[in-house]
Design a protein around this motif. Structure first.
Motif, short mmCIF file in Angstrom:
data_model
loop_
_atom_site.label_atom_id
_atom_site.label_comp_id
_atom_site.label_asym_id
_atom_site.label_seq_id
_atom_site.Cartn_x
_atom_site.Cartn_y
_atom_site.Cartn_z
N GLN A 133 0.82 -1.21 0.00
CA GLN A 133 0.00 0.00 0.00
C GLN A 133 0.85 1.26 0.00
O GLN A 133 1.92 1.30 0.60
CB GLN A 133 -0.91 0.02 1.23
N CYS A 134 0.34 2.27 -0.67
CA CYS A 134 0.99 3.58 -0.74
C CYS A 134 1.27 4.11 0.67
O CYS A 134 0.42 4.03 1.55
CB CYS A 134 0.07 4.55 -1.48
N ASN A 135 2.48 4.63 0.87
CA ASN A 135 2.88 5.15 2.18
C ASN A 135 2.28 6.51 2.53
O ASN A 135 2.41 6.98 3.65
CB ASN A 135 4.40 5.29 2.27
N PHE A 136 1.69 7.15 1.53
CA PHE A 136 1.11 8.46 1.77
C PHE A 136 -0.05 8.32 2.76
O PHE A 136 -0.91 7.46 2.58
CB PHE A 136 0.63 9.07 0.45
N ALA A 137 -0.04 9.18 3.80
CA ALA A 137 -1.02 9.05 4.88
C ALA A 137 -2.45 8.96 4.37
O ALA A 137 -2.91 9.81 3.62
CB ALA A 137 -0.88 10.23 5.84
N GLY A 138 -3.13 7.89 4.78
CA GLY A 138 -4.54 7.75 4.47
C GLY A 138 -4.86 7.36 3.03
O GLY A 138 -6.02 7.38 2.63
N CYS A 139 -3.84 7.01 2.24
CA CYS A 139 -4.11 6.70 0.83
C CYS A 139 -4.51 5.24 0.66
O CYS A 139 -5.66 4.93 0.37
CB CYS A 139 -2.90 7.03 -0.04
N GLY A 140 -3.55 4.32 0.88
CA GLY A 140 -3.87 2.90 0.83
C GLY A 140 -4.04 2.31 -0.57
O GLY A 140 -4.43 1.16 -0.71
N PHE B 274 4.94 4.42 -3.11
CA PHE B 274 3.83 5.32 -3.45
C PHE B 274 2.95 4.73 -4.55
O PHE B 274 3.43 4.00 -5.42
CB PHE B 274 4.37 6.67 -3.96
N CYS B 275 1.68 5.11 -4.50
CA CYS B 275 0.80 4.78 -5.60
C CYS B 275 1.15 5.71 -6.75
O CYS B 275 1.95 6.63 -6.58
CB CYS B 275 -0.67 4.98 -5.19
N ARG B 276 0.53 5.50 -7.90
CA ARG B 276 0.88 6.31 -9.08
C ARG B 276 0.66 7.80 -8.84
O ARG B 276 1.52 8.63 -9.12
CB ARG B 276 0.02 5.84 -10.25
N GLU B 277 -0.50 8.11 -8.29
CA GLU B 277 -0.85 9.51 -8.04
C GLU B 277 0.16 10.17 -7.10
O GLU B 277 0.63 11.28 -7.34
CB GLU B 277 -2.25 9.55 -7.43
N HIS B 278 0.49 9.47 -6.00
CA HIS B 278 1.38 10.08 -5.02
C HIS B 278 2.85 10.03 -5.44
O HIS B 278 3.65 10.85 -5.00
CB HIS B 278 1.15 9.47 -3.63
N PHE B 279 3.19 9.08 -6.29
CA PHE B 279 4.54 9.08 -6.88
C PHE B 279 4.72 10.34 -7.72
O PHE B 279 5.71 11.07 -7.58
CB PHE B 279 4.75 7.82 -7.74
ZN LIG Z 1 -1.19 7.10 -2.72
#
Ligand SMILES: [Zn+2]
Length: 202
Positions: A6-13, A25-30
């Motif tokens: 899961q993406c490490n960005f808080a609350g993303c998952g 990171f997910c694509r968006e947060h990368f």
């Molecule tokens: Zn994310």
């Protein structure tokens, strides 16, 4: 515990697409994180320049973000045009950053200097020293509120040489200490360093 998928960005998952410095990171947060870092490096390089000490981590970032952006782009899963454009922009910006890194060696050096501002109504003078020097300028400790765009005079206390420089960047460091990035208006090798040697020894 963080879930490795899961993406490490808080609350993303969302599902992990790439990692930067060990953070997944997910694509968006990368994409967001790349833009964020590229923006920070851009700010530094427009000011005092990338120091020799942070050059290594920047190189690592360039390598990681270019490779991941390229992989995501080629995997091609549900990418919309905006995402494709952003990934391409990230790759181009990273490569531009890499070119700049190779071109601009910096040297950590404390050279005593006197700064003089003849600004109307707010003239000041300060004896201080450099933190980093480059072919085109320096990062200097300065307690006076020098603003970007101002022209100041730089006098080397050791050689008596002087030159004009433009304030390119200012960063409050907390407390009294403020550093400014200055660029020479017109000067050849003010620091008297052999930049070919500095470049090789980085
Ligand atoms: Zn994310």
């Amino acid at each position: 515990m963080t879930n490795p998928d899961q993406c490490n960005f808080a609350g993303c998952g969302q599902m992990v697409a790439a990692s930067l410095d060990g953070e997944a990171f997910c694509r968006e947060h990368f994409i967001a994180e790349c833009y964020n870092r590229l923006g920070q490096y851009e700010e530094i390089r427009n000011g005092p320049g990338l120091s020799i000490t942070n050059a290594e981590s920047v190189r690592h970032f360039i390598h990681e973000c270019t490779r991941s952006a390229d992989e995501i782009e080629h995997a091609g899963l549900n990418l919309d045009n905006l995402e494709k454009a952003k990934l391409l922009h990230i790759i181009l910006s990273a490569s531009e950053l890499g070119r700049h890194l190779r071109r601009s060696p910096r040297k950590v050096a404390a050279i005593p200097v006197r700064l003089t501002s003849e600004k109307l109504g707010g003239a000041w003078e300060e004896d201080t020293e450099t933190v980093l020097v480059s072919r085109y300028g320096a990062l200097v400790r300065c307690k006076h509120p020098a603003k970007a765009g101002e022209t100041i005079q730089l006098l080397r206390a050791d050689t008596g040489e002087q030159t004009l420089a433009r304030v390119a960047w200012q960063r409050p460091l907390g407390g009294e200490d403020v550093r400014i990035g200055v660029e020479f208006v017109a000067c050849e090798n003010f620091w008297g360093l052999d930049w070919g040697v500095v470049e090789e020894s980085r």
